[in-house]
Write an enzyme that holds these catalytic residues in place. Sequence first.
Site, PDB file in Angstrom:
ATOM      1  N   ILE A  57       3.994  13.129   3.643  1.00 52.91           N
ATOM      2  CA  ILE A  57       3.965  13.834   2.351  1.00 52.91           C
ATOM      3  C   ILE A  57       2.575  14.492   2.001  1.00 52.91           C
ATOM      4  CG2 ILE A  57       4.362  13.178   0.041  1.00 52.91           C
ATOM      5  CD1 ILE A  57       5.411  10.758   0.459  1.00 52.91           C
ATOM      6  N   SER A  67      -0.238  13.008   6.425  1.00 52.48           N
ATOM      7  CA  SER A  67      -0.438  11.990   7.422  1.00 52.48           C
ATOM      8  C   SER A  67      -0.546  12.090   8.759  1.00 52.48           C
ATOM      9  CB  SER A  67       0.486  10.882   6.879  1.00 52.48           C
ATOM     10  OG  SER A  67       1.914  11.305   6.925  1.00 52.48           O
ATOM     11  N   ARG A 101       0.368   2.992   1.947  1.00 51.49           N
ATOM     12  CA  ARG A 101       0.453   2.245   3.040  1.00 51.49           C
ATOM     13  C   ARG A 101       0.459   3.131   4.383  1.00 51.49           C
ATOM     14  NH1 ARG A 101       5.331   1.997   5.529  1.00 51.49           N
ATOM     15  NH2 ARG A 101       4.478   0.382   6.595  1.00 51.49           N
ATOM     16  N   THR A 159      -1.234   5.756   6.094  1.00 53.91           N
ATOM     17  CA  THR A 159      -2.506   5.940   6.819  1.00 53.91           C
ATOM     18  C   THR A 159      -3.192   4.416   7.314  1.00 53.91           C
ATOM     19  OG1 THR A 159      -3.121   7.954   5.920  1.00 53.91           O
ATOM     20  CG2 THR A 159      -4.564   6.841   7.262  1.00 53.91           C
ATOM     21  N   GLY A 186      -6.383   2.877   1.870  1.00 48.89           N
ATOM     22  CA  GLY A 186      -5.299   3.644   1.111  1.00 48.89           C
ATOM     23  C   GLY A 186      -5.555   4.243   0.058  1.00 48.89           C
ATOM     24  N   VAL A 187      -5.391   5.837  -0.045  1.00 46.02           N
ATOM     25  CA  VAL A 187      -5.789   6.452  -1.316  1.00 46.02           C
ATOM     26  C   VAL A 187      -4.773   7.009  -2.157  1.00 46.02           C
ATOM     27  CG1 VAL A 187      -7.949   6.664   0.068  1.00 46.02           C
ATOM     28  CG2 VAL A 187      -5.956   8.296   0.415  1.00 46.02           C
ATOM     29  N   GLY A 188      -3.479   6.660  -1.931  1.00 44.37           N
ATOM     30  CA  GLY A 188      -2.361   7.650  -2.455  1.00 44.37           C
ATOM     31  C   GLY A 188      -2.302   7.307  -3.998  1.00 44.37           C
ATOM     32  N   GLU A 189      -2.721   6.227  -4.450  1.00 38.46           N
ATOM     33  CA  GLU A 189      -2.073   5.823  -5.802  1.00 38.46           C
ATOM     34  C   GLU A 189      -3.105   5.690  -6.910  1.00 38.46           C
ATOM     35  OE1 GLU A 189       1.638   3.170  -5.426  1.00 38.46           O
ATOM     36  OE2 GLU A 189       0.123   2.661  -4.049  1.00 38.46           O
TER      37      GLU A 189
END
Lengths: 757, 82, 159
Positions: free
Chosen positions: A487, A490, A529, A531, A713-716
């Site tokens: 997305i 990754s 989740r 990476t 984890g950094v996405g959110e």
Amino acid sequence: MSTTEAPASTGTNGNGASGYRWVGTRPVRHDGLDKVAGKARYAADLNLPGMLHGHILRSPHPHARIVSIDTTKAAAMPGVKAVITGADFPEAPPKGATRNLMCTVIARDKVLYSGHAVAAVAASTRREAKAAAEAIEVTYEQLPHVLNIADAMADGAPVIHDNLLTRGVDPRPTEPSNVAARTVYERGDVEQGFGEADIVIEREFSTQAVHQGYIEPHACVVDCDQEGKAVIWASSQGHFMVRSSTATVLGWDTSRIKVIPAEIGGGFGGKTTIYIEPVAALLSTKAGRPVKIVMSREDVFRATGPAPGSIIKMKVGARNDGTITTAKAWLAYENGAFQGIAAMLGCMCVVSAYTLDHLYVEGFDVVLNRPVNVAYRAPSAPAAAFAMDSVVDEIAARLGMDPIDLRLHNCPSQGDPTPYGPKWPMIGLRDCLEAIRDSDHYQTALPDGQGRGVATGFWFNIGEASSATVNLNENGTATVITGSPDIGGSRASMALMAAEELGLDVHLIQPVVGDTEVVGFTDVTEGSRATFATGMAVVEACRDLKTQLRKRAAKTWDCDVEEVEWVDGSAVHGPGEQEPLTLAAITGNAKRTGGPLGATASLNARGAGPAFSVQVADVSVDSETGRVTVERYTTAQDAGTAIHPSYVEGQMQGGVVQGIGWALNEEYIYSDDGNLENPGFLDYRIPVASDLPMIETVIVEVPNPSHPYGVRGVGEVGIVPPLPVLANAVADATGVRISDLPLSPPRVLDALTAAES
Amino acid sequence: MAVVHFSTDQRQHTGVTEVVIDAANVRALVRQLSELYPSLNAHLVETSSTAVAIDGEIIPDPMLEELTATSEVHLVRPLAGG
Amino acid sequence: MSRTHVTCEVNGDAVDFLTEDGESLLNALRDELGLIGAKEGCGTGDCGACSIIMNGRLQCSCLIFAPEAGGAAITTCEGLASADELHPLQQCFLEGAALQCGICTPGFLIAAKALLDENPDPTETEVRYALAGNLCRCTGYDKIVRSVLEAAVQIRTPA
């Protein structure tokens, strides 16, 4: 506006200081060229020979019984090859997650929101399909509807599901209502806590439903053959989820379905479920031809997403020294047409950034006549943080304390209890608070006429199942195949971790997103989740390969494998009697030493590290128009180790700007008759480039001990703080605290006017 | 051996805030809990509390997860993310 | 259904295609010519994912009827690179990590090219306003704006 000379990022990473050779560097992403050249294939970009176009007819009513559907006229129209309705799908169970999914894909006896799918057509052209769908005659018996939490919870409200009995209330109610579940978390004695507090602040907050707003509408192409097999090309956050969900809705065995992941044009949680794939599959089965369905933007707004709106009542007590002792929270979250867990998540998050002796948190999940919620970056946490961090800001102002000092004073650490029970593992909240306190932004005096706000945000992060296959090619390159759609970069992160493990140049590694038949099961990309968990599988496969490579070298040298080490991409003979063998030398000789080299790892990733972010903004408020302008913005986030710092910054910046949109402008606006009045980007206004300054980033790296490279984890979590940050900044700029979002010009102007009079 | 902590609503079925259970994995632990507190199981199903937090980490399908002498266990609902 | 024969120039090539009268130029580019770089994000001219340069002007191809393209000169994202080299904007987007999901990227590249064709030395504010018709939901625009400014420098001062 900040200057463009400012470094893109400060912090502890991005300069190789970690001791890694590849992890922490910023190579050009492997799929980048296709994406800047216009070659990358998203789901809507695929056309197959003989392909038909599907169109879905949607309900114009928010709540109605379907009395009859007559497809005769539609079926006879030019180009039409198949027409289907809910009656063509397997019967749904009476309740539960399976029913909710099946009835979201297509309505059965009732439509539950305006935009609910009712029937579908496949025809030779888009226009023929649309014309035929509109010719389907549906007779509705309209039912009373509810569109907001207050109406849905009111006594005598129209009940949407006549078998929905509130969970979490003892004894369980015998009459149905729109309250799906009640959740409670409790510690200590809140009344005692308030009694001991020097100040107590009590406020009520509201937030509006917003859409994830990915730029790519949902799209798929499905080709079903005469043996009952289906190939699905789809844009999603997880193609194994597409396979299992499609199978569930159709009552098919999953082995009939192969899903090939297209590039995904944004998801943010909104593509962790399906809407159109089973419809296209059934149309394709009926027509004997491939069928493509592409949602319009209007359909995306009316029938997918959203993230829920909420009402939250907060009461917080503190002592004069700044110790926050007690919090009582009442939260109600919209669930949409079917029950979800939004309020439960809100309850778990609402006071997570604070240590409290006494807390009582009570949440209500409420169904109403809107599309069912779907995850949106750190679901439920933004509204919860808005409520808590607004009140905390008021406490800081009342006590005359610096808002960061106040938060540091109440900051949880490893071993402290979380509000939902378990103890915190190693977390980086304190580091993030200190990073913002020490930032150039916070250390710079606030310009005249502006206001400054700070706030915190928390999100869990999730592990789940992932698989990876790593093949070494005969020329010494590697192919890394995973099941996580890419997305936001990754592929590059997977390649970097493989490069670090194997000691191979990252450009010699080809990362591939494999379809459901070439790679092992992998859960959806959610909970930040990919990476973390899929990266863990990549590392495990690479470690397996290193063992194999050492064995091949030992065989070549006729020595014990224990004498062989793997150093910087080569097998090295410990006793030093042999020249090192490079990876390419071993793979080039592989057929003579035992055959090709490959390894697969599949795992349940354990030890996902909780994420925190702390942010600061300076705003100005136009007192004549009520417009809020973000003048400067800085975000600090605990990323664990940043594998590719540029894409870590990108996640942080993107999350912040989505949060800014939520805080300042975005909201679903429904008419009284239950129709969405702003189902397009003109009236549902997401932030544009000219609305914003640069988003300054500080990557805080508190490595996650459960991941081989410390990934957290950094996405959110980046989307969480902006809501309270901007509310606090507007309060600082104007002296007026607004507790209802969005802080759109009319609302801000009204609040300023009311405060004057 | 593991320490199981009960939430407010679970306490209505257990009468205690925590209990020490000698179990090698979650399945054995749940069996023992069911024997100790006959109405707890139905409550867990009722509230969809099918996940378990072991030492702070929420695990969605936990039945075969191993427990150690120092495991801290909470019976919770599974999470979802974006 | 009657179809109109349209002749025009796309990325320097003379092309022709048949189209229905109500069809958008975006659909014609994608379905008739196979140029999938331009995307449909909204179909109403609000997101800019379908941006093209037509006769020197930045346009949303979803708002243009395909027959209107007759005789026009059109540049799409596919026409930016030469055989052996990416356009500086493309290279700067890659090196500056200015894309995440990538769906909006072709539109941004075209809008940025249209800006730099007119104004080779824009300020940050000018870049932000020139790109305000293009929506990106992933990046927060920071790295896009930086990459356009960097590309402007490279175009003004070739190595």
